[in-house]
Motif scaffolding. Structure first.
Motif, mmCIF file in Angstrom:
data_model
loop_
_atom_site.group_PDB
_atom_site.id
_atom_site.type_symbol
_atom_site.label_atom_id
_atom_site.label_comp_id
_atom_site.label_asym_id
_atom_site.label_seq_id
_atom_site.Cartn_x
_atom_site.Cartn_y
_atom_site.Cartn_z
ATOM 1 N N GLN A 37 0.846 -1.184 0.000
ATOM 2 C CA GLN A 37 0.000 0.000 0.000
ATOM 3 C C GLN A 37 0.889 1.245 0.000
ATOM 4 O O GLN A 37 1.721 1.427 0.887
ATOM 5 C CB GLN A 37 -0.902 0.030 1.228
ATOM 6 C CG GLN A 37 -1.791 1.256 1.267
ATOM 7 C CD GLN A 37 -2.466 1.426 2.602
ATOM 8 O OE1 GLN A 37 -1.804 1.585 3.617
ATOM 9 N NE2 GLN A 37 -3.784 1.377 2.591
ATOM 10 N N CYS A 53 -4.368 8.469 -8.528
ATOM 11 C CA CYS A 53 -3.937 7.129 -8.108
ATOM 12 C C CYS A 53 -3.420 6.335 -9.296
ATOM 13 O O CYS A 53 -2.379 5.674 -9.207
ATOM 14 C CB CYS A 53 -5.092 6.371 -7.439
ATOM 15 S SG CYS A 53 -5.593 7.029 -5.841
ATOM 16 N N GLU A 77 -1.149 -1.182 -4.362
ATOM 17 C CA GLU A 77 -2.347 -0.368 -4.121
ATOM 18 C C GLU A 77 -1.893 1.056 -3.840
ATOM 19 O O GLU A 77 -1.133 1.292 -2.903
ATOM 20 C CB GLU A 77 -3.103 -0.916 -2.918
ATOM 21 C CG GLU A 77 -4.276 -0.057 -2.480
ATOM 22 C CD GLU A 77 -4.861 -0.537 -1.166
ATOM 23 O OE1 GLU A 77 -5.463 -1.626 -1.156
ATOM 24 O OE2 GLU A 77 -4.676 0.168 -0.157
ATOM 25 N N SER A 79 -3.306 4.700 -2.808
ATOM 26 C CA SER A 79 -4.535 5.243 -2.239
ATOM 27 C C SER A 79 -4.307 6.577 -1.553
ATOM 28 O O SER A 79 -3.190 6.960 -1.221
ATOM 29 C CB SER A 79 -5.149 4.250 -1.256
ATOM 30 O OG SER A 79 -4.314 4.066 -0.146
ATOM 31 N N GLU A 167 -9.883 7.879 -3.406
ATOM 32 C CA GLU A 167 -9.936 6.701 -4.261
ATOM 33 C C GLU A 167 -8.729 5.815 -4.041
ATOM 34 O O GLU A 167 -7.769 6.196 -3.398
ATOM 35 C CB GLU A 167 -9.973 7.134 -5.734
ATOM 36 C CG GLU A 167 -11.069 8.115 -6.079
ATOM 37 C CD GLU A 167 -12.462 7.525 -5.993
ATOM 38 O OE1 GLU A 167 -12.602 6.291 -6.085
ATOM 39 O OE2 GLU A 167 -13.404 8.305 -5.835
ATOM 40 N N GLU A 168 -8.796 4.637 -4.624
ATOM 41 C CA GLU A 168 -7.618 3.778 -4.634
ATOM 42 C C GLU A 168 -7.586 3.033 -5.953
ATOM 43 O O GLU A 168 -8.591 2.833 -6.610
ATOM 44 C CB GLU A 168 -7.577 2.843 -3.435
ATOM 45 C CG GLU A 168 -8.523 1.711 -3.435
ATOM 46 C CD GLU A 168 -8.370 0.882 -2.166
ATOM 47 O OE1 GLU A 168 -8.524 -0.324 -2.279
ATOM 48 O OE2 GLU A 168 -8.116 1.451 -1.096
ATOM 49 N N GLU A 170 -5.528 -0.335 -7.861
ATOM 50 C CA GLU A 170 -4.706 -1.493 -7.577
ATOM 51 C C GLU A 170 -4.241 -2.149 -8.871
ATOM 52 O O GLU A 170 -4.948 -2.146 -9.859
ATOM 53 C CB GLU A 170 -5.494 -2.531 -6.775
ATOM 54 C CG GLU A 170 -5.950 -2.020 -5.439
ATOM 55 C CD GLU A 170 -6.793 -3.029 -4.692
ATOM 56 O OE1 GLU A 170 -7.086 -4.099 -5.245
ATOM 57 O OE2 GLU A 170 -7.151 -2.735 -3.544
#
Length: 174
Positions: A37, A53, A77, A79, A167-168, A170
């Protein structure tokens, strides 16, 4: 186990070069779903949009691919810290003074494992928190984790930012 400090040093120049501030680098998901992350923010809005992102993920992915700092497969990820954000940098305690937070200690302090209250601020390496029992001073190095608590005051203070959204994004890594 990945050296998260080394990963942060590896990607931070790219993050800042893209106009963002690195908030935190963490491994989550355990062995079943290892996830790197990367939490970042725009210095002016303290948030990220979905396109931010995506752009940041595309910028740091090749760096991580080349350096290969994590053994095995993992997910990347990227974020936003969100409203009830973690407090990871000394500056966070000045920036969010007046807001409620929970600090968990690395080593118990005065018989307590954590403290909650309003952030008074930071002076050098000492964070001051106003609790119902009075002010508590905590050495920054003894804070294992800390985050803002979701309160009406925090929601009101970040209201213009919330409309932009946290937001995120991935991607899978091999």
């Amino acid at each position: 186990m990945a050296d998260l400090t080394a990963i942060a040093r590896l990607i931070e120049p790219t993050v800042t070069g893209a106009g963002f501030a690195l908030v935190r680098v963490a491994m989550t998901g355990g062995t079943s779903d290892p996830t790197l992350q990367v939490m970042a923010e725009r210095p002016d809005t303290r948030q990220l949009t979905l396109s931010d992102c995506e752009a940041l993920s595309r910028a740091i992915d090749p760096i991580l691919e080349e350096a290969d700092p994590i053994e095995g497969g993992y997910r990347l990820e990227v974020s936003s810290p969100g409203i009830d954000r973690p407090l990871t940098r000394r500056a966070d305690y000045a920036d969010w003074a007046g807001h409620e937070a929970r600090l968990k200690f690395a080593e118990p302090q005065d018989g307590a494992k954590q403290v909650s209250g309003d952030i008074v601020g930071i002076d050098g390496d000492t964070v001051t928190i106003a609790t119902p029992k009075g002010e508590r001073r905590v050495d920054f190095a003894n804070i294992a984790s800390a985050k803002l608590l979701l309160t009406d005051k925090l929601i009101n203070a970040t209201a213009p930012l919330v409309t932009e959204g946290a937001e995120e994004f991935e991607t899978e890594e091999d």
